[in-house]
Design an enzyme around this catalytic site. Structure first.
Site, PDB file in Angstrom:
ATOM      1  N   ASP A 293       9.986   3.674 -28.868  1.00  0.00           N
ATOM      2  CA  ASP A 293      10.916   4.442 -28.057  1.00  0.00           C
ATOM      3  C   ASP A 293      11.413   5.601 -28.929  1.00  0.00           C
ATOM      4  OD1 ASP A 293      12.447   5.406 -26.042  1.00  0.00           O
ATOM      5  OD2 ASP A 293      13.472   3.546 -25.584  1.00  0.00           O
TER       6      ASP A 293
HETATM    7  C1  BGC Z   1      14.165   6.207 -23.399  1.00  0.00           C
HETATM    8  C2  BGC Z   1      12.768   5.995 -22.904  1.00  0.00           C
HETATM    9  C3  BGC Z   1      12.124   7.319 -22.624  1.00  0.00           C
HETATM   10  C4  BGC Z   1      12.140   8.143 -23.892  1.00  0.00           C
HETATM   11  C5  BGC Z   1      11.455   9.490 -23.759  1.00  0.00           C
HETATM   12  C6  BGC Z   1      14.234   7.200 -24.528  1.00  0.00           C
HETATM   13  O1  BGC Z   1      15.534   7.570 -24.829  1.00  0.00           O
HETATM   14  O2  BGC Z   1      14.733   4.973 -23.768  1.00  0.00           O
HETATM   15  O3  BGC Z   1      12.751   5.170 -21.791  1.00  0.00           O
HETATM   16  O4  BGC Z   1      10.835   7.159 -22.128  1.00  0.00           O
HETATM   17  O5  BGC Z   1      13.492   8.359 -24.264  1.00  0.00           O
HETATM   18  O6  BGC Z   1      12.166  10.358 -22.988  1.00  0.00           O
END
Ligand code: BGC
Length: 758
Positions: A293
């Site tokens: 993530d």
């Molecule tokens: C989120 C993810 C997301 C990623 C990219 C993160 O802060 O938890 O679910 O896909 O950002 O935007």
């Protein structure tokens, strides 16, 4: 293209040619072979480069970014040290960046372009929790297809969706992004969404790779506070949290998985070998890749797990986190870590193989510009077909929570034309908030408002009454709900007095749910509750239209307001869908995918809980209860009304074949209009080595029935439904008595039982 020459090679006597000449309709084995050929050509730096993902930074209007971090990122692109980017979009922009990498880097390996396409790109469907309320897998799959068609037209070929985290706590803002509290429903919906995004042919220019996230247990953040620590039992992990991921892989064929921010048993999910290697890759045989993530590798230092970014990179790579999203840990340290013997090159190869394979499957080696067609982009954005699909999905997502007769004339809904209708509430005229959260590609002001929708049916009068939030709303910043301004009340009350029926559109702003948007109070924000009560004092004929990204606790409304319609944040076609349901052109059929509490103090509240040792009301206080509130939710999981009524009869249990116990029931539409009903089957394994929940959804079917029409619905219970995971993660089936219930919510239905003999 220069790369063709570089990659021209003989393998095992087969002339493979440069990657450009490798055919698209390859068999799986061909792809694996090509991956090996390419891998053999790559330097360690280039391999690590494939494991590195950067956020979008490239200025499409200029030749190259010139300063700071962006400058080094740009250099990394040219060296082939970047495998994927996120949030770059636009057919032209993507083409430009892809061209840079394909033409400038030594091997010209194309980038994957990722984006959070959560419920559409420009045309927006309802938020995922809303879609889940449809219990309509065909419609949900179609909605994901629509999202993929639009997103792929802007060069995107990878979405960070579906979020398959099960969540039981309405305080957590990200409940809007998932399918609610149940693993069975959540797994089915996750699979439908993966199939919709990925389509039948991943190498087509309108399909995109999906990503099941967040692995694992992110939805169990303590006290519903986003990013918080997770404390869950082994049994909950195996039986509730993991099944939707397993289904997304085994049944959906999802190509990627994202790990999670949270800590689990003291180990950040991103550095958790048990989750990513032992379970995901070894036990389940997942052969796509795992992306971290956002900066979750870096956060392992803050968690107190790794002492610095280099150690964090080591833990993540060893644990099976294949791609680093925006931590810079891999690009900075992985080469050294391999040279120092702290991460084996085998592990790097394994990660790179997985990433390259997905690139091949997406068709990027055959044509890196496959998704970059400006004419298609122009045609697809806001396409009329997408409006239709979004409208259909929106109508299906609406849940009629309550519809009681107020006078001798009967129920308020569906509305009758020709009545004097007042509309009250700021959300009624809002053209942005109904788009909901997580809508990176969308344009503000593109939702059909409730007022616009209603005006297609009838003349209405309108008063705002009160704002939901104060000031401008930005998706990165905190929303200000401290609104105490009641200056609009008088006008709203006066209007309500002169009208026969009042539609009050109240709830949360679209950016009150989503990432980083947890709440400790889950009632109506600002002064909306007071507004509701002030209007009720002069006119009780209220239809409350709720807009929200999470279950709300509205005990007063549940008790007093005669009609309540849950509309979530329904996306682009919001107002049209809501008006069609209010006027009965569409008969609502949604069912809650999450329990609605009476009070935030009940959270987490969910239907599939265990029994306590003291569940029954006792004459003294020593039973499991609250002094000041019932144990029950305000609206239970699976609940949702219709403008018609359905009757259940003839429950039959055929246990002749213990490998497949058949349950059948007759459902009849006993009302005057056609409608759709979601028949739900729940089981309760009465005694097991690991206690089972009081109820578990194990089947559902949506049927459309004309007045007086009936249908026999048959469910099959096999070991898949009757078994469970023990605390060692082994799936077991035990003989014994099972209670069952078949009906139209988690609390209402016909019941019976059978004995499973093995
Ligand atoms: C989120 C993810 C997301 C990623 C990219 C993160 O802060 O938890 O679910 O896909 O950002 O935007």
């Amino acid at each position: 293209m220069r790369k063709i020459i570089i990659l021209t090679i003989m393998v095992g006597g087969i002339f493979l040619g440069g990657y450009k000449s490798l055919k698209l309709n390859d068999t799986k084995d061909d792809i694996d072979q090509k991956v090996e050929v390419l891998l053999a050509r790559m330097t360690l730096e280039e391999k690590v480069g494939q494991m590195n993902q950067y956020n979008g930074f490239y200025d499409a209007t200029g030749p190259a970014p010139s300063e700071g971090d962006d400058k080094s990122k740009f250099e990394h692109l040219k060296k082939g040290w970047v495998g994927a980017v996120l949030s770059v979009r636009g057919a032209k922009e993507v083409h430009e960046l892809q061209k840079l990498v394909v033409e400038e880097s030594r091997l010209g390996i194309p980038l994957i372009f990722g984006l959070d396409v959560i419920h559409g790109h420009k045309t927006l469907a309802p938020i995922p929790l809303g879609e889940a309320a449809s219990w309509d897998l065909v419609a949900i799959r179609k909605s994901a297809r629509m999202a993929a068609v639009e997103a792929s037209s802007v060069g995107v070929n990878w979405t960070f969706a579906p979020m398959v985290d099960i969540s039981r706590d309405a305080r957590w803002g990200r409940v809007m992004e998932g399918a609610g509290e149940d693993p069975y429903l959540g797994a089915k919906i996750g699979v439908a969404r993966v199939r919709g995004f990925q389509g039948d042919d991943l190498a087509a220019n309108n399909t995109i790779a999906a990503c099941a996230k967040h692995f694992a247990a992110y939805g169990f953040a303590e006290a519903g506070r986003d990013y918080n620590t997770v404390e869950v039992s082994t049994s909950t992990l195996y039986n509730i949290i993991l099944p939707p991921f397993k289904a997304a892989i085994e049944q959906g064929g999802v190509k990627t998985v994202m790990n999670a921010f949270n800590i689990l048993n003291g180990i950040p999910a991103t550095g958790d070998e048990f989750l990513q290697r032992d379970i995901l890759k070894d036990k389940w045989g997942f052969n796509g890749f795992v992306v971290s993530d956002w900066a979750s590798i870096k956060e392992m230092v803050v968690h107190g797990f790794a002492s610095d970014l280099k150690e964090a990179a080591m833990y993540a790579a060893n644990a099976g986190s294949d791609m680093d999203m925006e931590s810079y840990g891999y690009v900075k340290y992985l080469v050294d870590l391999v040279k120092e013997g702290k991460v084996s090159e085998d592990k790097i190869d394994d990660a790179v193989r997985r990433i390259l394979k997905v690139k091949y499957e997406l068709g990027l080696f055959d044509d890196p510009y496959l998704y970059c067609d400006e004419a298609r982009e122009k045609e697809m954005l806001y396409h009329a077909d997408h409006q239709e699909a979004a409208l259909d999905m929106a109508r299906k997502s609406i849940v009629l929570l309550k519809n009681e007769a107020t006078t001798a004339k009967g129920k308020l809904l569906p509305l009758k034309k020709g009545k004097k209708i007042a509309v009250i509430g700021a959300l009624a005229q809002d053209k942005t908030s109904p788009l909901g959260s997580w809508r990176i590609g969308s344009d503000d002001g593109t939702a059909v408002s409730v007022l616009e929708g209603l005006k297609k049916y009838t003349e209405v009068t309108y008063a705002k009454g009160a704002d939901v939030v104060l000031g401008e709303v930005d998706f990165r910043l905190e929303v200000n709900v401290n609104n105490t301004d009641k200056s609009g009340f008088a006008e709203a009350v006066a209007l309500a007095k002169q009208s026969e029926t009042v539609i009050m559109v109240l709830g949360e702003h679209g950016f009150m749910s989503g990432e980083g948007r947890s709440r400790t109070e889950i009632g109506l924000p600002g002064v909306q509750q007071e507004l509701l009560e002030a209007v009720y004092a002069v006119n009780k004929n209220i239809v409350l239209v709720l807009m929200n990204g999470r279950p709300l606790a509205l005990p007063w409304a549940g008790e007093n307001v005669p009609a309540i319609l849950e509309t979530w944040h329904l996306g682009t076609q919001s107002g049209n869908a809501i008006a069609q349901v209010l006027f009965g052109d569409y008969n609502p059929s949604g069912k809650l995918p999450m329990s609605f509490p009476r009070s935030v103090g009940q959270c987490p509240i969910y239907y599939n809980h265990y029994s306590t040792g003291r569940p029954d009301v006792a004459p003294d206080v020593f039973w499991s209860h609250y002094m000041d509130e019932s144990n029950d939710p305000l609206f239970p999981f699976g609940h949702g009304l219709s403008y018609t009524e359905f009757e259940y009869s003839e429950l039959r249990i055929d246990e002749a074949n213990s490998a497949e116990i058949k349950i059948s029931v007759v459902v009849r539409n006993i009302g005057k209009v056609a409608g759709e009903e979601v028949t739900q089957l729940y089981i309760h394994d009465k005694a097991a080595r690991v206690a089972r929940p009081v109820k578990e959804l194990k089947g559902f079917e949506k049927s459309s029935l004309a007045p007086q029409e009936s249908k026999t619905i048959t469910f099959a219970l096999t070991e898949n439904e009757l078994g469970f995971y023990d605390n060692q993660g082994k799936f077991v089936l035990e003989a014994g008595i099972f209670d069952i219930m078949v009906g139209n919510s988690s609390i209402k239905g016909l019941s019976g039982s059978f004995e499973l003999k093995l």
